[in-house]
Design an enzyme around this catalytic site. Sequence first.
Site, PDB file in Angstrom:
ATOM      1  N   GLY A 149      10.955   4.218   8.158  1.00 47.12           N
ATOM      2  CA  GLY A 149      10.836   5.350   8.104  1.00 47.12           C
ATOM      3  C   GLY A 149      10.866   6.194   9.846  1.00 47.12           C
ATOM      4  N   GLN A 185       9.340   1.463  16.412  1.00 48.46           N
ATOM      5  CA  GLN A 185       9.780   0.631  15.855  1.00 48.46           C
ATOM      6  C   GLN A 185      11.451   1.041  14.994  1.00 48.46           C
ATOM      7  OE1 GLN A 185       7.696  -1.260  12.383  1.00 48.46           O
ATOM      8  NE2 GLN A 185       8.729  -0.183  10.745  1.00 48.46           N
ATOM      9  N   VAL A 221       7.026  11.890   5.599  1.00 51.56           N
ATOM     10  CA  VAL A 221       6.166  12.713   4.772  1.00 51.56           C
ATOM     11  C   VAL A 221       5.541  12.915   5.619  1.00 51.56           C
ATOM     12  CG1 VAL A 221       5.155  12.372   2.230  1.00 51.56           C
ATOM     13  CG2 VAL A 221       7.912  11.303   2.770  1.00 51.56           C
ATOM     14  N   HIS A 269       6.496   6.199   1.739  1.00 55.25           N
ATOM     15  CA  HIS A 269       7.268   4.804   0.986  1.00 55.25           C
ATOM     16  C   HIS A 269       8.673   5.590   0.135  1.00 55.25           C
ATOM     17  CE1 HIS A 269       4.276   2.350   2.739  1.00 55.25           C
ATOM     18  NE2 HIS A 269       5.505   1.808   3.210  1.00 55.25           N
ATOM     19  N   ALA A 273       0.909  -1.394   0.194  1.00 55.01           N
ATOM     20  CA  ALA A 273       0.151  -0.130   0.244  1.00 55.01           C
ATOM     21  C   ALA A 273       0.485   1.254   0.262  1.00 55.01           C
ATOM     22  CB  ALA A 273      -1.206   0.104   0.874  1.00 55.01           C
ATOM     23  N   LEU A 274       1.488   1.408  -1.085  1.00 53.66           N
ATOM     24  CA  LEU A 274       2.610   2.233  -1.149  1.00 53.66           C
ATOM     25  C   LEU A 274       2.459   3.563  -1.354  1.00 53.66           C
ATOM     26  CD1 LEU A 274       5.534   0.041  -2.633  1.00 53.66           C
ATOM     27  CD2 LEU A 274       4.859   0.214  -0.579  1.00 53.66           C
TER      28      LEU A 274
END
Length: 300
Positions: free
Chosen positions: A164, A170, A193, A54, A49-50
Amino acid sequence: MSEPTTSDPAPAPGAAGAGPLVVRTAEELARARAALGTRRTALVPTMGALHSGHRRLVATAREHADAVVVSIFVNPLQFGPNEDFDRYPRPLEADLAVCAEAGVDVVFAPTVEVMYPGPQIVTVRPGAMGEVLEGEFRPGFFEGVLTVVSKLFNLVRPDVAVFGQKDAQQLAVVRRMVRDLCMPVHVVGAATVRDPDGLATSSRNVYLSAEERRSALALSRALLAGADAAVTGAVGILSAAREVLDEAATADPPVAVDYLSLVNPVTFTEVSGDFRGDAVLVVAAWVGETRLIDNVPLTL
Ligand code: PAF
Protein backbone atom coordinates in the site's frame (compact mmCIF):
# COMPACT_ATOMS: atom_id res chain seq x y z
CA MET A 1 -16.52 -19.74 8.36
CA SER A 2 -14.95 -23.17 8.52
CA GLU A 3 -11.33 -23.10 7.57
CA PRO A 4 -10.17 -25.47 4.81
CA THR A 5 -6.71 -26.93 5.35
CA THR A 6 -4.41 -28.90 3.10
CA SER A 7 -5.41 -32.13 4.90
CA ASP A 8 -8.95 -31.77 3.49
CA PRO A 9 -9.54 -33.12 -0.02
CA ALA A 10 -9.29 -29.51 -1.14
CA PRO A 11 -10.20 -28.32 -4.61
CA ALA A 12 -7.41 -26.71 -6.62
CA PRO A 13 -6.52 -23.22 -5.39
CA GLY A 14 -8.76 -20.69 -7.04
CA ALA A 15 -11.39 -23.24 -8.12
CA ALA A 16 -14.73 -21.47 -8.56
CA GLY A 17 -16.58 -21.02 -5.25
CA ALA A 18 -13.94 -22.92 -3.30
CA GLY A 19 -12.69 -19.97 -1.22
CA PRO A 20 -9.00 -19.63 -0.54
CA LEU A 21 -6.88 -22.62 0.31
CA VAL A 22 -5.47 -21.89 3.78
CA VAL A 23 -1.96 -23.13 4.41
CA ARG A 24 0.04 -22.86 7.60
CA THR A 25 3.46 -24.36 6.96
CA ALA A 26 6.23 -23.92 4.39
CA GLU A 27 5.55 -27.44 3.09
CA GLU A 28 1.82 -26.81 2.63
CA LEU A 29 2.62 -23.53 0.94
CA ALA A 30 5.09 -25.23 -1.43
CA ARG A 31 2.37 -27.71 -2.47
CA ALA A 32 -0.19 -24.92 -2.95
CA ARG A 33 2.33 -22.89 -4.93
CA ALA A 34 3.13 -25.89 -7.13
CA ALA A 35 -0.59 -26.34 -7.80
CA LEU A 36 -0.72 -22.76 -9.12
CA GLY A 37 1.80 -23.92 -11.71
CA THR A 38 2.87 -21.32 -14.23
CA ARG A 39 -0.01 -18.93 -13.45
CA ARG A 40 1.39 -15.43 -12.92
CA THR A 41 1.18 -15.12 -9.15
CA ALA A 42 0.87 -12.02 -6.97
CA LEU A 43 1.62 -11.87 -3.26
CA VAL A 44 -0.17 -9.45 -0.95
CA PRO A 45 1.76 -9.49 2.34
CA THR A 46 -0.42 -8.44 5.30
CA MET A 47 -0.56 -8.63 9.07
CA GLY A 48 -4.28 -9.44 8.92
CA ALA A 49 -7.14 -7.39 10.42
CA LEU A 50 -8.07 -6.86 6.79
CA HIS A 51 -10.03 -3.77 5.76
CA SER A 52 -10.97 -1.98 2.57
CA GLY A 53 -7.35 -0.91 2.03
CA HIS A 54 -6.38 -4.60 1.86
CA ARG A 55 -9.31 -5.26 -0.49
CA ARG A 56 -7.77 -2.71 -2.83
CA LEU A 57 -4.38 -4.45 -2.55
CA VAL A 58 -6.01 -7.74 -3.56
CA ALA A 59 -7.90 -6.08 -6.43
CA THR A 60 -4.63 -4.52 -7.62
CA ALA A 61 -2.91 -7.90 -7.35
CA ARG A 62 -5.66 -9.42 -9.46
CA GLU A 63 -5.04 -6.77 -12.15
CA HIS A 64 -1.38 -7.82 -12.38
CA ALA A 65 -1.63 -11.59 -11.99
CA ASP A 66 -3.75 -14.69 -12.55
CA ALA A 67 -3.49 -16.01 -9.00
CA VAL A 68 -3.36 -14.16 -5.67
CA VAL A 69 -1.68 -15.32 -2.48
CA VAL A 70 -2.34 -13.32 0.70
CA SER A 71 -0.03 -13.81 3.66
CA ILE A 72 -1.36 -13.08 7.13
CA PHE A 73 1.39 -12.85 9.72
CA VAL A 74 1.89 -10.43 12.59
CA ASN A 75 5.65 -10.20 12.35
CA PRO A 76 7.29 -9.87 15.78
CA LEU A 77 10.57 -8.77 14.20
CA GLN A 78 9.16 -5.41 13.13
CA PHE A 79 7.73 -4.44 16.53
CA GLY A 80 9.77 -2.60 19.16
CA PRO A 81 9.71 -3.80 22.79
CA ASN A 82 7.11 -1.19 23.83
CA GLU A 83 4.95 -1.45 20.72
CA ASP A 84 1.59 -3.12 20.16
CA PHE A 85 2.63 -6.63 19.07
CA ASP A 86 0.54 -8.33 21.79
CA ARG A 87 -2.59 -6.28 21.27
CA TYR A 88 -2.40 -6.14 17.46
CA PRO A 89 -5.81 -7.46 16.21
CA ARG A 90 -5.82 -11.05 14.89
CA PRO A 91 -9.37 -11.75 13.60
CA LEU A 92 -8.40 -14.72 11.40
CA GLU A 93 -11.94 -15.98 10.68
CA ALA A 94 -13.07 -12.53 9.53
CA ASP A 95 -9.89 -12.18 7.46
CA LEU A 96 -10.56 -15.49 5.71
CA ALA A 97 -14.08 -14.30 4.90
CA VAL A 98 -12.62 -11.12 3.34
CA CYS A 99 -10.18 -13.23 1.31
CA ALA A 100 -12.98 -15.56 0.15
CA GLU A 101 -15.09 -12.61 -0.93
CA ALA A 102 -12.12 -11.01 -2.72
CA GLY A 103 -11.40 -14.20 -4.68
CA VAL A 104 -8.00 -14.88 -3.10
CA ASP A 105 -6.57 -18.24 -4.19
CA VAL A 106 -4.26 -19.08 -1.30
CA VAL A 107 -3.91 -17.67 2.23
CA PHE A 108 -0.60 -18.32 3.94
CA ALA A 109 -1.13 -17.88 7.68
CA PRO A 110 1.99 -19.21 9.40
CA THR A 111 2.75 -19.24 13.11
CA VAL A 112 5.76 -17.42 14.56
CA GLU A 113 7.47 -20.83 14.88
CA VAL A 114 7.04 -21.49 11.16
CA MET A 115 8.51 -18.13 10.17
CA TYR A 116 11.17 -18.04 12.89
CA PRO A 117 12.04 -21.63 13.87
CA GLY A 118 15.16 -20.33 15.61
CA PRO A 119 16.83 -16.99 16.26
CA GLN A 120 16.92 -14.86 13.11
CA ILE A 121 20.63 -14.19 12.84
CA VAL A 122 20.78 -13.09 9.22
CA THR A 123 18.58 -10.09 8.51
CA VAL A 124 18.08 -7.55 5.73
CA ARG A 125 19.07 -4.01 6.71
CA PRO A 126 17.54 -1.07 4.88
CA GLY A 127 20.52 1.30 4.96
CA ALA A 128 20.19 5.06 5.36
CA MET A 129 16.71 5.38 3.86
CA GLY A 130 15.38 3.09 6.56
CA GLU A 131 16.88 5.13 9.39
CA VAL A 132 14.91 8.34 8.85
CA LEU A 133 11.26 9.15 9.63
CA GLU A 134 9.61 5.79 10.48
CA GLY A 135 13.05 4.27 10.86
CA GLU A 136 14.11 6.94 13.35
CA PHE A 137 10.96 6.67 15.46
CA ARG A 138 10.74 2.87 15.18
CA PRO A 139 14.33 1.59 15.30
CA GLY A 140 14.61 -1.85 13.72
CA PHE A 141 11.20 -1.57 12.06
CA PHE A 142 12.38 -1.69 8.45
CA GLU A 143 14.95 -4.37 9.19
CA GLY A 144 12.07 -6.48 10.55
CA VAL A 145 9.88 -5.67 7.53
CA LEU A 146 12.57 -6.39 4.93
CA THR A 147 13.58 -9.61 6.63
CA VAL A 148 10.05 -11.00 6.72
CA VAL A 149 9.24 -9.74 3.21
CA SER A 150 12.35 -11.49 1.83
CA LYS A 151 11.35 -14.69 3.60
CA LEU A 152 7.84 -14.40 2.16
CA PHE A 153 9.26 -13.77 -1.31
CA ASN A 154 11.43 -16.88 -1.00
CA LEU A 155 8.56 -19.02 0.27
CA VAL A 156 5.85 -17.82 -2.13
CA ARG A 157 8.10 -17.01 -5.14
CA PRO A 158 5.64 -14.40 -6.47
CA ASP A 159 5.98 -12.70 -9.83
CA VAL A 160 4.37 -9.58 -8.38
CA ALA A 161 4.05 -8.20 -4.85
CA VAL A 162 1.58 -5.50 -3.88
CA PHE A 163 2.10 -2.98 -1.05
CA GLY A 164 0.00 0.00 0.00
CA GLN A 165 1.01 3.57 -0.77
CA LYS A 166 -0.30 4.35 2.75
CA ASP A 167 3.01 2.92 4.03
CA ALA A 168 4.95 5.00 1.51
CA GLN A 169 8.36 4.61 3.12
CA GLN A 170 7.88 0.84 3.46
CA LEU A 171 6.97 0.67 -0.25
CA ALA A 172 10.10 2.67 -1.16
CA VAL A 173 12.38 0.58 1.06
CA VAL A 174 10.97 -2.70 -0.33
CA ARG A 175 11.48 -1.40 -3.89
CA ARG A 176 15.07 -0.56 -3.03
CA MET A 177 15.67 -4.01 -1.52
CA VAL A 178 14.27 -5.69 -4.64
CA ARG A 179 16.54 -3.57 -6.80
CA ASP A 180 19.69 -3.86 -4.69
CA LEU A 181 19.34 -7.60 -4.07
CA CYS A 182 18.20 -8.43 -7.64
CA MET A 183 14.98 -10.07 -6.47
CA PRO A 184 12.87 -11.31 -9.41
CA VAL A 185 9.67 -9.66 -8.15
CA HIS A 186 7.74 -6.77 -9.67
CA VAL A 187 6.64 -4.45 -6.82
CA VAL A 188 3.35 -2.63 -7.33
CA GLY A 189 1.99 0.17 -5.11
CA ALA A 190 -1.75 0.52 -4.50
CA ALA A 191 -3.37 3.86 -3.69
CA THR A 192 -4.44 4.64 -0.11
CA VAL A 193 -8.08 3.96 0.73
CA ARG A 194 -9.80 6.51 2.96
CA ASP A 195 -12.96 6.22 5.01
CA PRO A 196 -15.67 8.78 4.12
CA ASP A 197 -14.41 11.09 6.91
CA GLY A 198 -10.91 11.15 5.33
CA LEU A 199 -9.09 8.85 7.76
CA ALA A 200 -6.75 6.50 5.91
CA THR A 201 -7.81 2.89 6.51
CA SER A 202 -5.49 1.07 8.90
CA SER A 203 -5.76 -2.03 11.07
CA ARG A 204 -4.82 0.20 14.01
CA ASN A 205 -7.88 2.45 13.56
CA VAL A 206 -9.85 -0.03 15.71
CA TYR A 207 -7.86 1.24 18.70
CA LEU A 208 -9.36 4.75 18.36
CA SER A 209 -12.28 5.91 20.52
CA ALA A 210 -14.84 8.17 18.81
CA GLU A 211 -13.13 11.25 20.32
CA GLU A 212 -9.67 10.08 19.29
CA ARG A 213 -10.88 9.38 15.79
CA ARG A 214 -12.23 12.96 15.57
CA SER A 215 -8.82 14.33 16.59
CA ALA A 216 -7.05 11.90 14.20
CA LEU A 217 -8.81 13.46 11.23
CA ALA A 218 -6.31 16.33 11.58
CA LEU A 219 -3.76 14.15 9.79
CA SER A 220 -5.71 13.90 6.54
CA ARG A 221 -6.79 17.56 6.90
CA ALA A 222 -3.15 18.61 7.24
CA LEU A 223 -2.17 16.61 4.15
CA LEU A 224 -5.04 18.12 2.19
CA ALA A 225 -4.00 21.63 3.28
CA GLY A 226 -0.46 20.82 2.16
CA ALA A 227 -1.69 19.49 -1.19
CA ASP A 228 -3.81 22.61 -1.71
CA ALA A 229 -0.67 24.71 -1.21
CA ALA A 230 1.38 22.66 -3.73
CA VAL A 231 1.79 25.58 -6.15
CA THR A 232 3.50 27.63 -3.44
CA GLY A 233 6.40 25.15 -3.17
CA ALA A 234 7.92 23.12 -0.34
CA VAL A 235 7.91 25.85 2.32
CA GLY A 236 4.27 26.76 1.67
CA ILE A 237 3.18 23.12 1.71
CA LEU A 238 4.85 22.41 5.03
CA SER A 239 3.57 25.55 6.71
CA ALA A 240 -0.03 24.92 5.55
CA ALA A 241 0.08 21.36 6.91
CA ARG A 242 1.87 22.46 10.10
CA GLU A 243 -0.83 25.04 10.83
CA VAL A 244 -3.51 22.29 10.93
CA LEU A 245 -1.35 20.06 13.12
CA ASP A 246 -0.50 22.90 15.54
CA GLU A 247 -4.19 23.49 16.09
CA ALA A 248 -4.74 19.74 16.56
CA ALA A 249 -2.02 19.70 19.23
CA THR A 250 -4.36 21.63 21.50
CA ALA A 251 -7.49 19.57 20.66
CA ASP A 252 -9.08 17.19 23.15
CA PRO A 253 -7.64 14.58 22.88
CA PRO A 254 -4.50 16.17 21.42
CA VAL A 255 -2.53 15.07 18.37
CA ALA A 256 1.19 14.65 19.14
CA VAL A 257 3.24 14.78 15.96
CA ASP A 258 6.34 12.57 15.55
CA TYR A 259 7.21 14.10 12.17
CA LEU A 260 5.88 16.06 9.23
CA SER A 261 8.16 16.07 6.21
CA LEU A 262 8.21 16.59 2.47
CA VAL A 263 10.44 13.96 0.89
CA ASN A 264 11.61 12.48 -2.37
CA PRO A 265 9.29 9.46 -2.92
CA VAL A 266 12.17 7.20 -3.99
CA THR A 267 14.97 8.08 -1.55
CA PHE A 268 12.93 9.52 1.31
CA THR A 269 15.38 12.39 1.71
CA GLU A 270 13.88 15.82 2.45
CA VAL A 271 13.35 18.02 -0.58
CA SER A 272 14.84 21.51 -0.66
CA GLY A 273 12.83 24.74 -0.62
CA ASP A 274 13.13 25.31 -4.38
CA PHE A 275 12.45 21.67 -5.32
CA ARG A 276 10.30 20.95 -8.39
CA GLY A 277 9.02 17.48 -9.24
CA ASP A 278 7.36 14.57 -7.44
CA ALA A 279 7.38 14.49 -3.66
CA VAL A 280 5.43 12.94 -0.85
CA LEU A 281 4.17 14.77 2.22
CA VAL A 282 4.40 12.34 5.14
CA VAL A 283 3.11 12.61 8.68
CA ALA A 284 3.16 10.42 11.80
CA ALA A 285 1.39 11.29 15.02
CA TRP A 286 -0.01 9.88 18.23
CA VAL A 287 -3.59 10.19 19.34
CA GLY A 288 -3.86 8.70 22.82
CA GLU A 289 -2.09 5.33 22.70
CA THR A 290 -2.42 4.97 18.95
CA ARG A 291 0.27 5.90 16.45
CA LEU A 292 -0.98 6.78 12.96
CA ILE A 293 0.85 7.48 9.72
CA ASP A 294 -0.44 9.00 6.52
CA ASN A 295 0.89 10.69 3.38
CA VAL A 296 -0.08 12.33 0.13
CA PRO A 297 1.89 12.23 -3.12
CA LEU A 298 2.36 15.71 -4.65
CA THR A 299 3.87 17.28 -7.71
CA LEU A 300 5.58 20.61 -7.07
O1 PAF B 1 2.48 -3.50 5.90
C1 PAF B 1 2.38 -4.53 6.59
O2 PAF B 1 1.27 -4.98 6.92
C2 PAF B 1 3.65 -5.23 7.06
O3 PAF B 1 4.66 -4.32 7.34
C3 PAF B 1 4.12 -6.31 6.08
C4 PAF B 1 4.52 -5.72 4.74
C5 PAF B 1 3.03 -7.35 5.87
C6 PAF B 1 5.36 -7.03 6.65
O4 PAF B 1 5.06 -7.64 7.86
